[in-house]
Design a protein around this motif. Structure first.
Motif, short mmCIF file in Angstrom:
data_model
loop_
_atom_site.label_atom_id
_atom_site.label_comp_id
_atom_site.label_asym_id
_atom_site.label_seq_id
_atom_site.Cartn_x
_atom_site.Cartn_y
_atom_site.Cartn_z
N CYS A 1 -10.99 -1.87 9.66
CA CYS A 1 -10.12 -0.94 8.94
C CYS A 1 -11.01 0.04 8.19
N PRO A 2 -10.92 1.34 8.50
CA PRO A 2 -11.82 2.30 7.84
C PRO A 2 -11.61 2.37 6.33
N THR A 3 -10.40 2.09 5.87
CA THR A 3 -10.14 2.14 4.43
C THR A 3 -10.98 1.10 3.69
N ASN B 1 -2.32 -6.84 12.45
CA ASN B 1 -2.58 -5.39 12.55
C ASN B 1 -2.98 -5.05 13.99
N CYS C 1 -5.50 4.68 2.20
CA CYS C 1 -5.04 4.61 3.59
C CYS C 1 -4.13 5.81 3.86
N GLU D 1 -10.60 -7.64 4.56
CA GLU D 1 -10.98 -6.56 5.47
C GLU D 1 -12.21 -5.81 4.95
N CYS E 1 -2.17 3.03 12.48
CA CYS E 1 -3.16 2.19 11.81
C CYS E 1 -4.44 2.23 12.65
N ALA E 2 -5.53 2.69 12.03
CA ALA E 2 -6.80 2.82 12.76
C ALA E 2 -7.30 1.46 13.24
N LEU E 3 -7.06 0.42 12.45
CA LEU E 3 -7.50 -0.91 12.87
C LEU E 3 -6.71 -1.37 14.10
N TYR F 1 -2.57 6.58 6.49
CA TYR F 1 -1.41 6.23 7.33
C TYR F 1 -0.25 5.73 6.46
N MET F 2 -0.60 4.86 5.50
CA MET F 2 0.45 4.34 4.62
C MET F 2 1.11 5.46 3.83
N VAL G 1 3.45 0.74 8.22
CA VAL G 1 2.89 1.42 9.39
C VAL G 1 3.50 0.85 10.68
N TYR H 1 0.82 -1.22 0.00
CA TYR H 1 0.00 0.00 0.00
C TYR H 1 0.85 1.27 0.00
S1 SF4 Z 1 -5.29 -0.02 5.20
FE1 SF4 Z 1 -4.38 1.42 6.69
S2 SF4 Z 1 -5.90 1.64 8.36
FE2 SF4 Z 1 -6.44 -0.19 7.16
S3 SF4 Z 1 -5.49 -1.89 8.23
FE3 SF4 Z 1 -4.04 -1.24 6.62
S4 SF4 Z 1 -2.70 0.26 7.64
FE4 SF4 Z 1 -4.49 0.00 8.98
#
Ligand code: SF4
Length: 335
Positions: free
Chosen positions: A196-198, A138, A289, A224, A110-112, A291-292, A85, A50
């Motif tokens: 995971c919000p993404t 995660n 994402c 996810e 990472c929100a998750l 964060y990535m 992350v 990602y």
């Molecule tokens: S896509 Fe981003 S928020 Fe979702 S699990 Fe992966 S690092 Fe975490």
């Protein structure tokens, strides 16, 4: 890796406009500087699928969480720069306690992983004292330390099947947990309520719109994603599993990809004659994402120059988390 031509060419088609490379020469120079610094420091750069395409190209190895964990374990480099992350860099440190592990940006959380804490897991364990705890990678080192075994999206089903226990507490991703529970109906699986919000933001209606525009497309989704999206998918697999999934459809020309948009960079490199479209029906703006994307070439270069940001893990958490990770890595990929 380190193929800037490819990074730039792919970016034109697969990357949301805001993230496109506009100055390929400056990217090229930046990747060259990173390569020189990495060699001088005997460093290995590991990047998740990602990551931004140009960061993937600057790295030595690109993969999913399981592949990166295995790579981190076998590297003989003195220094690991983890382009991913925080929980991934933590896992690399746990697997390589004698090495220095750097995360180029501390904003790459990472929100998750943040959806479960040691305290909340302890509460769930009290409610389900007879259950074996399977925790998705995660998650923080502290949460892993409280778990019996970890899994990734590449081996979650195999991990649960491998356990002698019939009662499982699966944490923290509810969508992956539900997917596993459907594959392993013979076990009683209690599922924690994280997401995971993404991926969780994607709905079947958006995928349906994309499918109407590309009726012959094969739909490949990450577990996810929500149940309604997975029900539409021809293939459900981890990010690296998606590369193998494309090979299972030699007749297909177009694929709708229900995961973070940057994976499309690897897909287009591997299968230049095929078309890959984000399954959100737009340009990947939902499947993004943030964060990535905190890891930029500038951050990677600074990381190598200034030795930032070093990841450390409490020794007792590391010992217990290592046990859960080692058990996970002994289980092969789902397919
Ligand atoms: S896509 Fe981003 S928020 Fe979702 S699990 Fe992966 S690092 Fe975490």
């Amino acid at each position: 890796m380190r193929d800037v031509e490819s990074a730039v060419a792919v970016a034109e088609e697969a990357v949301p406009e805001h993230w496109r490379v506009t100055d390929s020469q400056s990217v090229s120079r930046s990747i060259a500087r990173i390569s020189t610094l990495a060699r001088a420091r005997h460093a290995v750069l590991l990047a998740h699928n990602y990551q931004l395409p140009e960061v993937q190209e600057a790295s030595d190895f690109v993969g999913d969480s399981l592949g990166l964990s295995l790579e981190a374990q076998k590297t003989d480099a003195d220094l690991i720069v983890f382009c991913g992350v925080h929980f991934m860099a933590e896992s690399a440190k746990i697997l390589n306690p004698a090495k220095t592990v750097l995360l180029p940006s501390l904003s790459a959380g990472c929100a998750l992983a943040d959806s479960i804490t040691p305290e909340s897991l302890l509460r769930w364990k009290e409610r389900y004292p007879d259950h074996t705890v399977v925790t998705y990678i995660n998650s923080s080192a502290e949460v892993k330390a409280l778990s019996d075994i970890c899994c990734t999206s590449a081996n979650a089903v195999a991990v649960v099947r491998s356990l002698p226990a019939s009662k499982i507490l699966f944490t923290p991703d509810r969508n992956l947990g539900r997917w596993v529970a459907r594959q392993v109906p013979e076990k009683e699986i209690v599922i924690y309520d994280g997401a995971c919000p993404t991926h969780d933001v994607l709905r079947d209606a958006s995928v349906e719109a994309a499918r109407r525009a590309h009726p012959d497309a094969v739909i490949i989704a990450h577990p996810e994603c929500r149940e309604d999206v997975l029900a539409m998918a021809d293939e459900v697999c981890s990010t690296s599993g998606m590369l193998a999934a494309v090979e299972r459809h030699p007749e297909a020309r177009t694929f709708l990809i229900a995961t973070e948009w940057a994976l499309i960079h690897q897909l287009k490199k591997r299968f230049p004659g095929r078309q890959f479209i984000p399954a959100d029906g737009c340009i990947g703006c939902r499947l993004h994402c943030p964060y990535m994307k905190m890891i930029t070439l500038e951050a990677v270069e600074r990381s190598l120059r200034e030795n930032v940001f070093e990841i450390t893990v409490d020794p007792e958490d590391a010992r217990l988390a290592r046990r859960a990770l080692d058990r996970m890595m002994a289980v092969p990929r789902d397919r």
